[in-house]
Design an enzyme around this catalytic site. Structure first.
Site, PDB file in Angstrom:
ATOM      1  N   TYR A 188      42.755  31.382  33.956  1.00 21.94           N
ATOM      2  CA  TYR A 188      41.400  31.475  33.424  1.00 21.94           C
ATOM      3  C   TYR A 188      41.378  32.524  32.326  1.00 21.94           C
ATOM      4  O   TYR A 188      41.764  33.685  32.559  1.00 21.94           O
ATOM      5  CB  TYR A 188      40.376  31.846  34.501  1.00 21.94           C
ATOM      6  N   GLN A 216      32.416  27.005  36.931  1.00 20.12           N
ATOM      7  CA  GLN A 216      32.800  25.592  36.902  1.00 20.12           C
ATOM      8  C   GLN A 216      34.293  25.424  36.605  1.00 20.12           C
ATOM      9  O   GLN A 216      34.936  24.493  37.119  1.00 20.12           O
ATOM     10  CB  GLN A 216      31.947  24.809  35.892  1.00 20.12           C
ATOM     11  N   ASN A 245      34.029  37.640  34.508  1.00 14.90           N
ATOM     12  CA  ASN A 245      32.851  38.427  34.890  1.00 14.90           C
ATOM     13  C   ASN A 245      32.631  38.330  36.402  1.00 14.90           C
ATOM     14  O   ASN A 245      33.424  37.737  37.138  1.00 14.90           O
ATOM     15  CB  ASN A 245      31.617  37.958  34.108  1.00 14.90           C
ATOM     16  N   SER A 273      36.749  46.307  34.504  1.00 18.18           N
ATOM     17  CA  SER A 273      37.902  47.061  34.034  1.00 18.18           C
ATOM     18  C   SER A 273      37.624  48.561  34.049  1.00 18.18           C
ATOM     19  O   SER A 273      36.478  49.005  33.963  1.00 18.18           O
ATOM     20  CB  SER A 273      38.261  46.602  32.626  1.00 18.18           C
ATOM     21  N   GLN A 329      38.411  51.462  26.641  1.00 14.92           N
ATOM     22  CA  GLN A 329      38.103  50.797  27.901  1.00 14.92           C
ATOM     23  C   GLN A 329      36.609  50.544  28.040  1.00 14.92           C
ATOM     24  O   GLN A 329      36.182  49.523  28.553  1.00 14.92           O
ATOM     25  CB  GLN A 329      38.594  51.667  29.065  1.00 14.92           C
ATOM     26  N   HIS A 374      34.994  47.236  26.844  1.00 17.53           N
ATOM     27  CA  HIS A 374      35.263  45.966  27.516  1.00 17.53           C
ATOM     28  C   HIS A 374      33.983  45.292  27.974  1.00 17.53           C
ATOM     29  O   HIS A 374      33.815  44.083  27.812  1.00 17.53           O
ATOM     30  CB  HIS A 374      36.169  46.195  28.734  1.00 17.53           C
ATOM     31  N   GLU A 395      42.794  51.225  37.695  1.00 20.73           N
ATOM     32  CA  GLU A 395      43.503  50.090  37.104  1.00 20.73           C
ATOM     33  C   GLU A 395      44.507  50.599  36.071  1.00 20.73           C
ATOM     34  O   GLU A 395      45.682  50.238  36.086  1.00 20.73           O
ATOM     35  CB  GLU A 395      42.493  49.157  36.451  1.00 20.73           C
ATOM     36  N   HIS A 396      44.036  51.418  35.135  1.00 21.00           N
ATOM     37  CA  HIS A 396      44.891  52.037  34.126  1.00 21.00           C
ATOM     38  C   HIS A 396      44.843  53.549  34.314  1.00 21.00           C
ATOM     39  O   HIS A 396      43.764  54.118  34.472  1.00 21.00           O
ATOM     40  CB  HIS A 396      44.405  51.736  32.708  1.00 21.00           C
ATOM     41  N   ASP A 433      47.919  46.719  26.868  1.00 21.17           N
ATOM     42  CA  ASP A 433      47.009  45.576  26.804  1.00 21.17           C
ATOM     43  C   ASP A 433      47.560  44.453  25.945  1.00 21.17           C
ATOM     44  O   ASP A 433      47.201  43.290  26.139  1.00 21.17           O
ATOM     45  CB  ASP A 433      45.653  46.015  26.236  1.00 21.17           C
ATOM     46  N   GLU A 469      57.311  36.304  76.736  1.00 24.49           N
ATOM     47  CA  GLU A 469      56.061  35.944  76.060  1.00 24.49           C
ATOM     48  C   GLU A 469      55.452  34.685  76.677  1.00 24.49           C
ATOM     49  O   GLU A 469      54.456  34.165  76.177  1.00 24.49           O
ATOM     50  CB  GLU A 469      56.300  35.735  74.564  1.00 24.49           C
ATOM     51  N   HIS A 525      60.198  27.599  73.919  1.00 27.87           N
ATOM     52  CA  HIS A 525      61.018  28.399  73.008  1.00 27.87           C
ATOM     53  C   HIS A 525      62.316  28.815  73.702  1.00 27.87           C
ATOM     54  O   HIS A 525      63.416  28.708  73.129  1.00 27.87           O
ATOM     55  CB  HIS A 525      60.258  29.661  72.567  1.00 27.87           C
TER      56      HIS A 525
END
Length: 429
Positions: free
Chosen positions: A124, A186, A209, A233, A255, A258, A322-323, A356, A410, A415
């Site tokens: 995506y 979608q 998003n 982010s 950053q 973003h 994240e960074h 990036d 067990e 088994h």
């Protein structure tokens, strides 16, 4: 920005908390769209494309003619940059190839793993105010190296029904199989369930998003795997008196632009540096084309003055960014103290923008403190490890009694019997 000086450790939980939103209505909306896509396929995708992206689409697939048109629209300079970035990303991810080794765990028992590519993956790629053609390279390049048989890309078109040409050029360079004009929830539903045009995939990758992320998490419950949970982010910069305030401010703003829900976090041991960075942020912000977005992001952001480097790194690890940019003079020593982070940038010259786009590392990373438990996308993200084992007669002798004993205890008699029969054939007890 909120400026906090010398907070106690009891205050840290509040400092590192990300902005929260009420997702009750969001999840209801996402579930409705996903259900329609599952039931009505292409018709539902086209309906929501018209509703959300204001594009009337007769077909969802990007044609070869559109790919050729994109090649003509993208400048030679940008094409060269895309090729350079792709080369570096490929070089870094090719080095992550798995080497299998057969291990004899005991006499007659051999175990090993084989790395097998996920056959069908979906990427995506956000469009909108910042079409992320760089993310095409970050996801499609390792998918191709891994050997994924089908690489499907979905991205929202503009009002004319066209996909950003740089996204299409990057898709061709990185080896994407099919590109479709579908965005938002979608698109996630189409890749998770499959439609008349868009193939169902086994794992979905890519940022988006809050609606896209909610959709990914919902489809991951029953229908398809996803790369990781994620939120907006973020970046954390650790600075000292030796840092370059202009560089630090630029990294924070890179950053912040973003999105309005992004967050930047500054940790510094120098009160003078804190003041200089604050001033530089104001100066640089005024000149940014996306200053309104960056300004709203800064409202969620925190600048913290701490007592020493040990406290700075403890706070950074608690934040789990994240960074992480360590812009101090002794960055190598502090790098050894990093426990929780998605991707780390060392020294004053290592801006986050490098990662990036073109240094070679992957920019698809865990956000929202998920770096406590998740890593970013790498070559393994596109593979599965299948385990193999072989037992000889000697192997039955080595572990047969232990297997039967454990199964009996067990209360799994079948088994135990599967092993006892083999032991009996070999005259073993």
């Amino acid at each position: 920005m909120k400026i906090i000086k010398y907070p106690s450790r009891e205050q840290w939980a509040d400092l590192i908390r990300r902005p929260q939103i009420d997702t009750t209505q969001l999840h209801a909306t996402v579930s409705t769209i996903l259900s329609e896509v599952k039931a009505h396929g292409d018709d539902a995708v086209r309906k929501y494309e018209e509703q959300f992206d204001h594009a009337q689409l007769h077909t969802l697939a990007v044609t070869e003619a559109e790919m050729e048109e994109a090649e003509r629209l993208v400048s030679d300079d940008l094409k060269a940059a895309i090729v350079l970035a792709h080369r570096n990303i490929a070089k870094f991810h090719e080095a992550q190839q798995f080497e299998s080794h057969k291990i004899e765990t005991c006499e007659g028992v051999e175990c090993w793993q084989k790395s097998v590519a996920i056959e069908k993956v979906g990427l995506y790629i956000p469009g909108g105010t910042a079409p992320l053609f760089s993310t095409v390279l970050m996801l499609a390049t390792p998918a191709k190296i891994a050997g994924c048989r089908q690489i499907v890309l979905c991205t929202p078109p503009n009002r004319e029904g066209k996909v950003n040409p740089a996204i299409l050029v990057a898709a061709r360079v990185a080896g994407v199989s099919h590109v479709f004009k579908a965005g938002g929830v979608q698109a996630i539903g189409a890749m998770a369930y499959g439609t008349e045009s868009i193939p169902r995939v086994y794992k979905i990758f890519g940022p988006g998003n809050q609606y896209v992320m909610a959709a990914k998490q919902l489809v991951s419950l029953h229908d398809t795997a996803i790369d990781m949970p994620a939120g907006p982010s973020e970046v954390c910069v650790v600075a000292d008196a030796s840092s370059d305030a202009e560089f630090v401010a630029a990294d924070l703003l890179s950053q912040a632009e973003h999105g309005i829900d992004s967050q930047v976090f500054l940790i510094t041991t120098s009160e003078e540096m804190l003041q200089k960075v604050t001033e530089q942020v104001d100066v640089q912000l005024a000149a940014l084309p996306r200053k309104e977005i960056a300004q709203q992001s800064l409202n969620n952001s925190i600048f913290v003055l701490v007592r020493d480097e040990a406290e700075a790194m403890d706070l950074s690890n608690a934040y789990a960014p994240e960074h992480l940019i360590i812009a101090t003079s002794d960055y190598e020593r502090l790098a050894e103290k990093v426990v929780n982070a998605g991707s780390v940038f060392l020294g004053r010259w290592a801006c986050e923008s490098a990662g990036d786009y073109a240094s070679g590392t992957n920019h698809t990373l865990p956000t929202h403190q998920y770096a406590l438990a998740y890593n970013g996308v790498n070559l393994d993200s596109f593979n599965r490890k299948i385990t193999f084992q072989h037992l000889s007669e000697a192997g039955i002798g080595s572990i047969g009694h232990a297997v039967a004993c454990m199964a009996e205890n067990e209360q799994l008699e079948a088994h135990a019997q599967a092993m006892r029969i083999r032991m009996s054939k070999l005259g073993l007890r």
